[in-house]
Design an enzyme around this catalytic site. Structure first.
Site, short mmCIF file in Angstrom:
data_model
loop_
_atom_site.label_atom_id
_atom_site.label_comp_id
_atom_site.label_asym_id
_atom_site.label_seq_id
_atom_site.Cartn_x
_atom_site.Cartn_y
_atom_site.Cartn_z
N ARG A 85 0.82 -1.20 -0.23
CA ARG A 85 0.13 -0.11 -0.13
C ARG A 85 1.02 1.24 0.06
NH1 ARG A 85 -5.20 2.02 3.49
NH2 ARG A 85 -4.97 4.14 2.54
N ARG A 95 -7.30 0.62 -3.33
CA ARG A 95 -6.05 0.38 -2.61
C ARG A 95 -5.73 -1.10 -2.56
NH1 ARG A 95 -8.15 2.98 1.26
NH2 ARG A 95 -8.50 4.81 -0.52
N ASP A 98 -6.39 -2.20 3.14
CA ASP A 98 -6.73 -1.32 4.05
C ASP A 98 -7.17 -2.21 5.22
OD1 ASP A 98 -7.20 1.41 3.87
OD2 ASP A 98 -9.26 1.26 3.09
N ASP A 100 -8.55 -1.37 9.00
CA ASP A 100 -8.87 -0.35 9.72
C ASP A 100 -9.39 -0.85 11.26
OD1 ASP A 100 -8.69 1.71 7.99
OD2 ASP A 100 -10.75 0.95 7.00
C1 LIG Z 1 -12.66 4.05 -1.00
C2 LIG Z 1 -13.59 3.28 0.00
C3 LIG Z 1 -14.23 4.50 0.93
N1 LIG Z 1 -14.40 2.56 -0.54
C4 LIG Z 1 -14.80 1.10 -0.21
N2 LIG Z 1 -15.92 0.48 -0.64
C5 LIG Z 1 -15.91 -0.82 -0.23
N3 LIG Z 1 -16.77 -1.48 -0.74
N4 LIG Z 1 -15.15 -1.57 0.54
C6 LIG Z 1 -13.89 -0.72 1.13
O1 LIG Z 1 -13.40 -1.55 1.85
C7 LIG Z 1 -13.78 0.53 0.78
N5 LIG Z 1 -12.84 1.36 1.33
C8 LIG Z 1 -12.62 2.60 1.00
O2 LIG Z 1 -11.55 3.35 1.62
#
Ligand SMILES: CC1(C)Nc2nc(N)[nH]c(=O)c2N=C1O
Length: 163
Positions: A85, A95, A98, A100
């Protein structure tokens, strides 16, 4: 002492997202003073934000950890970077990975680097439904049952990919 449950949202839509999430789950298991207790299925979800990007693969994992919240955040960012990333990605763009922190036990955290509960998760089917799969009886720090949130958020075509 390993105490509260911590829930991590995983998401990817570049560079073989299924492999990205499987690799991330292995890395979570290997974090110091941390156990990977369980994880949801992997789901396919429509992008939230700009639609001209690939569908996402999402999941939620439950950890038990002795790490402090910001130490865990540091460790998650190392995993993201190890998997390619690039932090300067556009905010709502595609990306590789992620990770979180959605919930950290019953803690409410608000500092420059970290907001817990994750500020958007209440409206994100790609977090709520996988979370509900592994923790249906969960209550948020303010006492709200997860079931209440789920009842307010349609699944938006979320599809189970891999149990
Ligand atoms: C760009 C953004 C907001 N959209 C996403 N949309 C989906 N469906 N899943 C994600 O993990 C995700 N992550 C993001 O960061």
């Amino acid at each position: 002492m390993i105490t509260e449950s911590v829930y991590i949202g995983l998401g990817a839509n570049l560079n073989d997202p299924v492999a990205q999430l499987k690799s991330a789950l292995k890395s979570l298991q290997s974090l110091p003073d941390t156990q990977l207790v369980s994880h949801s299925s992997l789901y396919s979800s429509k992008p939230l934000g700009p639609q001209e990007q690939p569908e996402y693969v999402n999941a939620v994992a439950e950890l038990r950890t002795e790490l402090a919240p910001l130490s865990l955040l540091d460790a998650l960012q190392v995993i993201e970077q190890e998997q390619g990333r690039v932090r300067k990605e556009e905010r709502w763009g595609p990306r590789t990975l992620d990770l979180d922190i959605i919930l950290f036990g019953k803690q409410i955290i608000s500092c420059e680097r970290l907001t817990v509960p994750h500020y958007h998760f209440h409206a994100r089917e790609f977090v709520l439904y996988p979370l509900n799969q592994i923790a249906p009886a969960l209550r948020l720090p303010d006492g709200t049952p997860l079931a209440t949130l789920i009842s307010q958020v349609p699944d938006n075509g979320l599809t189970e990919l891999i149990p």
